[in-house]
Scaffold this motif. Structure first.
Motif, PDB file in Angstrom:
ATOM      1  N   LYS A  68      -4.920   4.958  -5.258  1.00 15.30           N
ATOM      2  CA  LYS A  68      -5.511   5.110  -4.275  1.00 15.30           C
ATOM      3  C   LYS A  68      -6.329   6.375  -3.924  1.00 15.30           C
ATOM      4  N   LEU A  71      -4.548  -5.077  -1.896  1.00 14.76           N
ATOM      5  CA  LEU A  71      -4.329  -3.791  -2.648  1.00 14.76           C
ATOM      6  C   LEU A  71      -5.880  -3.697  -3.343  1.00 14.76           C
ATOM      7  N   SER A  83       0.695   2.699  -5.681  1.00 15.93           N
ATOM      8  CA  SER A  83      -0.400   2.413  -5.076  1.00 15.93           C
ATOM      9  C   SER A  83      -1.143   3.524  -4.300  1.00 15.93           C
ATOM     10  N   GLN A  84      -0.236   4.603  -3.722  1.00 20.11           N
ATOM     11  CA  GLN A  84      -0.683   5.832  -3.165  1.00 20.11           C
ATOM     12  C   GLN A  84      -1.148   6.533  -4.178  1.00 20.11           C
ATOM     13  N   MET A 126      -8.361  -0.438  -2.880  1.00 16.31           N
ATOM     14  CA  MET A 126      -8.690   0.639  -3.909  1.00 16.31           C
ATOM     15  C   MET A 126     -10.122   0.682  -4.105  1.00 16.31           C
ATOM     16  N   ARG A 143       0.808  -0.970  -0.021  1.00 18.54           N
ATOM     17  CA  ARG A 143       0.131  -0.102  -0.009  1.00 18.54           C
ATOM     18  C   ARG A 143       0.910   1.242   0.015  1.00 18.54           C
ATOM     19  N   LYS A 157       0.117  -6.782  -7.614  1.00 18.84           N
ATOM     20  CA  LYS A 157      -0.569  -5.537  -8.476  1.00 18.84           C
ATOM     21  C   LYS A 157      -2.001  -5.616  -8.556  1.00 18.84           C
ATOM     22  N   THR A 158      -2.558  -4.785  -9.206  1.00 21.66           N
ATOM     23  CA  THR A 158      -4.161  -4.735  -9.576  1.00 21.66           C
ATOM     24  C   THR A 158      -4.545  -3.982 -10.993  1.00 21.66           C
TER      25      THR A 158
END
Length: 368
Positions: free
Chosen positions: A139, A190, A135-136, A194, A130, A264-265
Protein backbone atom coordinates in the motif's frame (compact mmCIF):
# COMPACT_ATOMS: atom_id res chain seq x y z
CA UNK A 1 -2.68 5.89 31.15
CA UNK A 2 -5.03 4.96 28.32
CA UNK A 3 -8.66 5.98 28.59
CA UNK A 4 -10.90 2.97 29.31
CA UNK A 5 -13.06 1.93 26.36
CA UNK A 6 -15.99 -0.32 27.23
CA UNK A 7 -17.01 -2.78 24.53
CA UNK A 8 -20.09 -4.90 23.94
CA UNK A 9 -19.89 -8.07 21.85
CA UNK A 10 -22.90 -9.09 19.75
CA UNK A 11 -22.40 -12.60 18.40
CA UNK A 12 -20.13 -14.95 20.37
CA UNK A 13 -19.45 -17.59 17.73
CA UNK A 14 -16.39 -18.55 15.70
CA UNK A 15 -15.18 -15.16 14.48
CA UNK A 16 -15.66 -13.64 17.94
CA UNK A 17 -13.60 -16.34 19.63
CA UNK A 18 -11.07 -16.76 16.87
CA UNK A 19 -10.37 -13.09 16.16
CA UNK A 20 -12.14 -10.24 17.92
CA UNK A 21 -12.24 -11.14 21.61
CA UNK A 22 -8.62 -12.36 21.88
CA UNK A 23 -7.45 -9.27 19.96
CA UNK A 24 -9.45 -6.84 22.11
CA UNK A 25 -8.21 -8.52 25.27
CA UNK A 26 -4.65 -7.65 24.24
CA UNK A 27 -5.41 -3.94 23.77
CA UNK A 28 -4.61 -1.87 26.86
CA UNK A 29 -7.55 -0.08 28.40
CA UNK A 30 -10.26 -2.14 26.73
CA UNK A 31 -12.95 -3.70 28.88
CA UNK A 32 -15.44 -6.15 27.41
CA UNK A 33 -18.44 -5.57 29.65
CA UNK A 34 -21.35 -7.19 27.78
CA UNK A 35 -21.86 -10.25 25.62
CA UNK A 36 -24.88 -11.21 23.53
CA UNK A 37 -25.72 -14.36 21.61
CA UNK A 38 -28.98 -16.07 20.71
CA UNK A 39 -27.40 -19.19 22.25
CA UNK A 40 -27.00 -18.08 25.85
CA UNK A 41 -24.29 -20.63 26.66
CA UNK A 42 -21.99 -19.00 24.14
CA UNK A 43 -22.40 -15.58 25.72
CA UNK A 44 -21.88 -17.01 29.21
CA UNK A 45 -18.67 -18.74 28.11
CA UNK A 46 -17.38 -15.60 26.38
CA UNK A 47 -18.11 -13.45 29.43
CA UNK A 48 -16.26 -15.87 31.70
CA UNK A 49 -13.20 -15.96 29.44
CA UNK A 50 -12.95 -12.38 28.20
CA UNK A 51 -15.26 -10.21 30.24
CA UNK A 52 -14.89 -8.06 33.32
CA UNK A 53 -15.95 -9.52 36.65
CA UNK A 54 -19.35 -7.88 36.38
CA UNK A 55 -19.81 -8.50 32.63
CA UNK A 56 -23.44 -8.88 31.60
CA UNK A 57 -24.92 -11.56 29.38
CA UNK A 58 -27.81 -11.06 26.95
CA UNK A 59 -29.75 -13.03 24.35
CA UNK A 60 -31.40 -9.88 22.95
CA UNK A 61 -28.95 -7.40 21.46
CA UNK A 62 -31.38 -4.53 21.95
CA UNK A 63 -31.07 -4.97 25.71
CA UNK A 64 -27.28 -4.71 25.43
CA UNK A 65 -27.60 -1.47 23.47
CA UNK A 66 -29.50 0.13 26.35
CA UNK A 67 -26.30 0.17 28.45
CA UNK A 68 -25.11 3.78 28.23
CA UNK A 69 -21.62 2.88 29.51
CA UNK A 70 -20.87 0.85 26.38
CA UNK A 71 -18.99 3.02 23.88
CA UNK A 72 -18.13 0.45 21.22
CA UNK A 73 -20.04 -2.53 19.84
CA UNK A 74 -18.61 -5.36 17.72
CA UNK A 75 -21.21 -6.94 15.43
CA UNK A 76 -20.06 -10.52 14.83
CA UNK A 77 -23.20 -12.23 13.61
CA UNK A 78 -24.12 -13.93 10.30
CA UNK A 79 -24.17 -11.61 7.30
CA UNK A 80 -27.97 -11.31 7.17
CA UNK A 81 -28.10 -9.45 10.50
CA UNK A 82 -25.09 -7.16 10.03
CA UNK A 83 -27.18 -4.27 8.75
CA UNK A 84 -30.07 -3.99 11.19
CA UNK A 85 -27.92 -4.67 14.26
CA UNK A 86 -25.32 -2.12 13.14
CA UNK A 87 -27.98 0.52 12.39
CA UNK A 88 -29.58 -0.03 15.80
CA UNK A 89 -26.18 0.20 17.52
CA UNK A 90 -25.28 3.44 15.74
CA UNK A 91 -28.68 4.90 16.60
CA UNK A 92 -28.04 3.92 20.23
CA UNK A 93 -24.91 6.07 20.19
CA UNK A 94 -22.29 3.34 19.82
CA UNK A 95 -19.26 3.20 17.54
CA UNK A 96 -19.41 -0.02 15.54
CA UNK A 97 -16.91 -2.55 14.27
CA UNK A 98 -18.84 -4.89 11.96
CA UNK A 99 -17.22 -8.08 10.75
CA UNK A 100 -16.83 -8.44 6.99
CA UNK A 101 -18.59 -8.31 4.61
CA UNK A 102 -20.34 -5.04 5.35
CA UNK A 103 -23.76 -6.55 4.60
CA UNK A 104 -25.56 -9.26 2.69
CA UNK A 105 -26.81 -6.75 0.10
CA UNK A 106 -25.86 -3.32 -1.21
CA UNK A 107 -29.19 -1.90 0.00
CA UNK A 108 -28.45 -3.11 3.52
CA UNK A 109 -24.96 -1.62 3.37
CA UNK A 110 -26.45 1.72 2.31
CA UNK A 111 -28.60 1.73 5.43
CA UNK A 112 -25.49 1.25 7.55
CA UNK A 113 -23.58 4.06 5.83
CA UNK A 114 -26.54 6.42 6.10
CA UNK A 115 -26.89 5.65 9.81
CA UNK A 116 -23.20 6.33 10.42
CA UNK A 117 -23.45 9.70 8.67
CA UNK A 118 -26.69 10.57 10.45
CA UNK A 119 -25.43 9.74 13.93
CA UNK A 120 -21.83 10.89 13.54
CA UNK A 121 -20.61 7.63 15.04
CA UNK A 122 -17.67 5.67 13.67
CA UNK A 123 -18.29 2.58 11.57
CA UNK A 124 -15.60 0.24 10.31
CA UNK A 125 -15.58 -3.21 8.72
CA UNK A 126 -13.34 -6.14 9.68
CA UNK A 127 -10.95 -6.37 6.73
CA UNK A 128 -7.89 -7.29 8.79
CA UNK A 129 -5.90 -8.41 5.71
CA UNK A 130 -5.02 -4.74 5.22
CA UNK A 131 -2.92 -4.97 8.39
CA UNK A 132 -0.57 -7.71 7.14
CA UNK A 133 3.05 -6.75 6.60
CA UNK A 134 2.87 -7.43 2.86
CA UNK A 135 -0.31 -5.37 2.55
CA UNK A 136 1.13 -2.41 4.44
CA UNK A 137 4.34 -2.38 2.39
CA UNK A 138 2.54 -2.68 -0.93
CA UNK A 139 0.00 0.00 0.00
CA UNK A 140 2.84 2.40 0.81
CA UNK A 141 4.47 1.63 -2.55
CA UNK A 142 1.17 2.21 -4.39
CA UNK A 143 0.49 5.47 -2.58
CA UNK A 144 4.01 6.66 -3.42
CA UNK A 145 3.32 6.08 -7.11
CA UNK A 146 5.98 3.40 -7.46
CA UNK A 147 3.73 1.21 -9.60
CA UNK A 148 2.48 4.11 -11.71
CA UNK A 149 -1.08 3.83 -13.01
CA UNK A 150 -2.51 0.47 -11.94
CA UNK A 151 -4.74 -0.57 -14.81
CA UNK A 152 -5.02 -4.36 -14.36
CA UNK A 153 -5.32 -6.47 -11.22
CA UNK A 154 -6.35 -9.89 -9.98
CA UNK A 155 -7.98 -10.58 -6.62
CA UNK A 156 -7.12 -14.07 -5.39
CA UNK A 157 -9.23 -16.17 -3.00
CA UNK A 158 -8.82 -19.79 -4.05
CA UNK A 159 -8.90 -22.88 -1.87
CA UNK A 160 -8.50 -26.42 -3.17
CA UNK A 161 -10.61 -28.14 -0.49
CA UNK A 162 -11.37 -25.93 2.51
CA UNK A 163 -15.14 -25.60 2.78
CA UNK A 164 -16.14 -24.26 6.23
CA UNK A 165 -18.51 -26.84 7.68
CA UNK A 166 -19.40 -25.09 10.95
CA UNK A 167 -21.89 -22.37 11.75
CA UNK A 168 -24.06 -21.09 8.88
CA UNK A 169 -21.42 -20.69 6.18
CA UNK A 170 -23.29 -23.01 3.81
CA UNK A 171 -26.65 -21.29 4.37
CA UNK A 172 -27.57 -18.87 1.59
CA UNK A 173 -30.35 -17.19 3.62
CA UNK A 174 -28.04 -16.31 6.51
CA UNK A 175 -24.90 -15.51 4.54
CA UNK A 176 -26.00 -14.38 1.10
CA UNK A 177 -23.52 -16.62 -0.69
CA UNK A 178 -20.47 -18.82 -0.36
CA UNK A 179 -16.77 -18.22 -1.07
CA UNK A 180 -17.40 -15.04 -3.04
CA UNK A 181 -18.94 -13.17 -0.12
CA UNK A 182 -16.81 -15.01 2.48
CA UNK A 183 -13.22 -14.90 1.22
CA UNK A 184 -13.53 -13.18 -2.15
CA UNK A 185 -14.54 -10.10 -0.18
CA UNK A 186 -11.08 -9.90 1.45
CA UNK A 187 -9.26 -10.20 -1.88
CA UNK A 188 -11.43 -7.58 -3.55
CA UNK A 189 -11.08 -5.18 -0.62
CA UNK A 190 -7.28 -5.45 -0.78
CA UNK A 191 -7.25 -4.89 -4.53
CA UNK A 192 -9.51 -1.82 -4.52
CA UNK A 193 -7.57 -0.39 -1.57
CA UNK A 194 -4.23 -0.78 -3.34
CA UNK A 195 -5.59 0.81 -6.51
CA UNK A 196 -7.44 3.48 -4.52
CA UNK A 197 -10.22 3.01 -7.05
CA UNK A 198 -13.82 2.75 -5.86
CA UNK A 199 -15.74 3.62 -9.01
CA UNK A 200 -16.93 0.47 -10.81
CA UNK A 201 -18.59 0.84 -14.20
CA UNK A 202 -19.54 -2.73 -15.13
CA UNK A 203 -19.39 -6.26 -13.74
CA UNK A 204 -19.91 -9.65 -15.35
CA UNK A 205 -19.66 -12.80 -13.29
CA UNK A 206 -20.40 -16.48 -12.95
CA UNK A 207 -20.92 -18.67 -9.89
CA UNK A 208 -20.61 -22.45 -9.87
CA UNK A 209 -21.92 -25.29 -7.73
CA UNK A 210 -19.99 -28.17 -9.25
CA UNK A 211 -18.37 -29.99 -6.32
CA UNK A 212 -20.90 -29.31 -3.57
CA UNK A 213 -22.91 -32.49 -4.24
CA UNK A 214 -19.87 -34.75 -4.03
CA UNK A 215 -18.91 -36.69 -0.91
CA UNK A 216 -15.58 -37.95 0.49
CA UNK A 217 -13.73 -35.02 -1.00
CA UNK A 218 -10.92 -34.84 1.59
CA UNK A 219 -12.12 -31.47 2.83
CA UNK A 220 -9.77 -29.78 5.30
CA UNK A 221 -12.61 -28.99 7.71
CA UNK A 222 -14.39 -32.33 7.49
CA UNK A 223 -17.03 -33.54 5.08
CA UNK A 224 -19.96 -31.29 4.26
CA UNK A 225 -23.60 -32.24 3.88
CA UNK A 226 -24.63 -31.58 0.25
CA UNK A 227 -28.22 -30.95 1.34
CA UNK A 228 -27.07 -28.11 3.61
CA UNK A 229 -24.70 -26.71 0.97
CA UNK A 230 -27.05 -24.08 -0.51
CA UNK A 231 -24.40 -21.64 -1.80
CA UNK A 232 -21.85 -21.65 -4.63
CA UNK A 233 -18.56 -23.52 -4.28
CA UNK A 234 -16.72 -21.11 -6.60
CA UNK A 235 -17.31 -17.75 -8.26
CA UNK A 236 -15.47 -15.53 -10.73
CA UNK A 237 -15.95 -11.96 -11.83
CA UNK A 238 -14.65 -9.41 -14.32
CA UNK A 239 -14.86 -5.80 -13.17
CA UNK A 240 -14.34 -2.72 -15.33
CA UNK A 241 -13.78 0.53 -13.49
CA UNK A 242 -14.87 3.96 -14.73
CA UNK A 243 -11.26 4.98 -15.44
CA UNK A 244 -10.81 1.93 -17.69
CA UNK A 245 -8.93 -0.26 -15.21
CA UNK A 246 -9.96 -3.92 -15.03
CA UNK A 247 -9.99 -6.44 -12.18
CA UNK A 248 -10.41 -10.22 -12.29
CA UNK A 249 -11.79 -11.73 -9.07
CA UNK A 250 -11.45 -15.45 -8.40
CA UNK A 251 -12.89 -17.22 -5.36
CA UNK A 252 -13.48 -20.82 -4.35
CA UNK A 253 -13.82 -23.03 -1.29
CA UNK A 254 -13.47 -26.16 -3.39
CA UNK A 255 -11.79 -26.18 -6.78
CA UNK A 256 -9.57 -28.66 -8.60
CA UNK A 257 -6.54 -26.39 -8.68
CA UNK A 258 -3.05 -26.25 -7.23
CA UNK A 259 -2.90 -22.47 -7.68
CA UNK A 260 -4.09 -21.75 -4.13
CA UNK A 261 -3.96 -18.26 -2.64
CA UNK A 262 -6.29 -16.42 -0.29
CA UNK A 263 -6.78 -12.74 0.52
CA UNK A 264 -4.10 -11.69 -1.94
CA UNK A 265 -3.77 -9.41 -4.93
CA UNK A 266 -1.70 -9.04 -8.08
CA UNK A 267 -1.25 -5.58 -9.57
CA UNK A 268 0.02 -4.37 -12.95
CA UNK A 269 1.00 -0.73 -13.32
CA UNK A 270 2.72 1.43 -15.88
CA UNK A 271 5.96 1.58 -13.86
CA UNK A 272 5.97 -1.73 -11.99
CA UNK A 273 3.89 -4.71 -10.96
CA UNK A 274 3.47 -6.61 -7.72
CA UNK A 275 1.98 -9.80 -6.39
CA UNK A 276 1.52 -11.56 -3.06
CA UNK A 277 1.73 -15.05 -4.53
CA UNK A 278 4.28 -17.22 -2.77
CA UNK A 279 6.96 -18.92 -4.79
CA UNK A 280 7.28 -22.71 -4.69
CA UNK A 281 8.28 -23.83 -1.21
CA UNK A 282 7.38 -20.59 0.50
CA UNK A 283 4.66 -20.43 3.13
CA UNK A 284 2.61 -17.78 4.84
CA UNK A 285 1.04 -14.47 3.95
CA UNK A 286 4.19 -12.34 4.01
CA UNK A 287 5.34 -13.08 0.47
CA UNK A 288 5.63 -10.02 -1.76
CA UNK A 289 7.31 -9.59 -5.13
CA UNK A 290 7.66 -6.30 -6.99
CA UNK A 291 8.70 -6.49 -10.65
CA UNK A 292 10.05 -3.63 -12.71
CA UNK A 293 12.78 -2.63 -15.13
CA UNK A 294 16.03 -0.97 -14.02
CA UNK A 295 19.18 -0.21 -16.00
CA UNK A 296 17.78 -2.01 -19.04
CA UNK A 297 17.08 -5.22 -17.13
CA UNK A 298 13.95 -6.85 -15.74
CA UNK A 299 14.22 -7.21 -11.98
CA UNK A 300 12.23 -8.72 -9.11
CA UNK A 301 12.48 -7.26 -5.62
CA UNK A 302 11.46 -9.18 -2.49
CA UNK A 303 11.20 -6.89 0.56
CA UNK A 304 12.12 -8.43 3.91
CA UNK A 305 8.81 -8.27 5.75
CA UNK A 306 9.86 -10.20 8.84
CA UNK A 307 11.61 -7.39 10.69
CA UNK A 308 10.87 -3.77 11.49
CA UNK A 309 7.69 -1.87 10.80
CA UNK A 310 5.06 -0.36 13.04
CA UNK A 311 3.83 -3.76 14.20
CA UNK A 312 6.84 -4.23 16.41
CA UNK A 313 6.66 -1.22 18.69
CA UNK A 314 6.84 -2.10 22.38
CA UNK A 315 3.62 -3.67 23.56
CA UNK A 316 2.18 -3.86 20.06
CA UNK A 317 0.85 -6.87 18.22
CA UNK A 318 2.44 -8.36 15.12
CA UNK A 319 -0.74 -10.14 13.98
CA UNK A 320 -3.17 -8.55 11.52
CA UNK A 321 -6.02 -9.18 13.94
CA UNK A 322 -4.17 -7.53 16.80
CA UNK A 323 -3.21 -4.50 14.74
CA UNK A 324 -6.77 -4.16 13.48
CA UNK A 325 -8.12 -4.07 17.04
CA UNK A 326 -5.44 -1.61 18.19
CA UNK A 327 -5.97 0.89 15.34
CA UNK A 328 -9.74 0.67 15.78
CA UNK A 329 -9.64 1.43 19.50
CA UNK A 330 -7.08 4.18 18.86
CA UNK A 331 -9.48 5.74 16.34
CA UNK A 332 -12.24 5.74 18.93
CA UNK A 333 -10.03 7.14 21.71
CA UNK A 334 -8.40 9.82 19.59
CA UNK A 335 -11.34 10.61 17.31
CA UNK A 336 -9.31 9.71 14.22
CA UNK A 337 -10.25 7.90 11.01
CA UNK A 338 -10.18 4.07 11.16
CA UNK A 339 -8.26 2.14 8.51
CA UNK A 340 -11.34 0.72 6.82
CA UNK A 341 -13.99 3.25 5.86
CA UNK A 342 -17.63 2.27 5.26
CA UNK A 343 -17.54 4.28 2.03
CA UNK A 344 -14.90 1.81 0.80
CA UNK A 345 -16.49 -1.36 2.16
CA UNK A 346 -19.85 -0.58 0.58
CA UNK A 347 -18.27 -0.70 -2.90
CA UNK A 348 -16.99 -4.20 -2.17
CA UNK A 349 -20.54 -5.29 -1.30
CA UNK A 350 -21.90 -3.54 -4.40
CA UNK A 351 -19.52 -5.42 -6.70
CA UNK A 352 -20.04 -8.81 -5.03
CA UNK A 353 -23.81 -8.42 -5.34
CA UNK A 354 -23.39 -7.54 -9.02
CA UNK A 355 -21.40 -10.72 -9.66
CA UNK A 356 -24.19 -12.80 -8.13
CA UNK A 357 -26.78 -10.89 -10.16
CA UNK A 358 -24.82 -11.27 -13.39
CA UNK A 359 -24.54 -15.02 -12.80
CA UNK A 360 -28.29 -15.32 -12.30
CA UNK A 361 -29.26 -13.30 -15.36
CA UNK A 362 -26.39 -14.21 -17.67
CA UNK A 363 -25.95 -10.51 -18.39
CA UNK A 364 -23.45 -7.83 -17.35
CA UNK A 365 -24.45 -5.41 -14.60
CA UNK A 366 -23.85 -1.72 -15.28
CA UNK A 367 -23.64 0.88 -12.53
CA UNK A 368 -25.14 4.36 -12.78
Amino acid sequence: MERIVKVGIIGCGGIANGKHMPSLKAVKGVEMVAFCDIIEERAVKAAAEYGTEDAKVYTDYKELLKDKDIEVVHVLTPNRSHSFITVDALEAGKHVMCEKPMAKTYADAQKMLEAAKRTGKKLTIGYQARQRADSQYLKAACDAGELGEIYYAKAHALRRRAVPTWGVFLNEFEQGGGPLIDIGTHALDLTLWMMNNYEPEMVVGKTYRKLADQRNTANTFGEWDPEEFTVEDSAFGFIRMKNGATIVLESAWALNTLDVDEAKTSLCGTLAGADMKAEHGEKGYTSLRINSVKHGRMIVEKPDLNVGGVAFYEGGSSTPEGKEAQQWIDAVRNDTIPTVLPEQAIVVTQILEAIYESSKTGKPVFFD
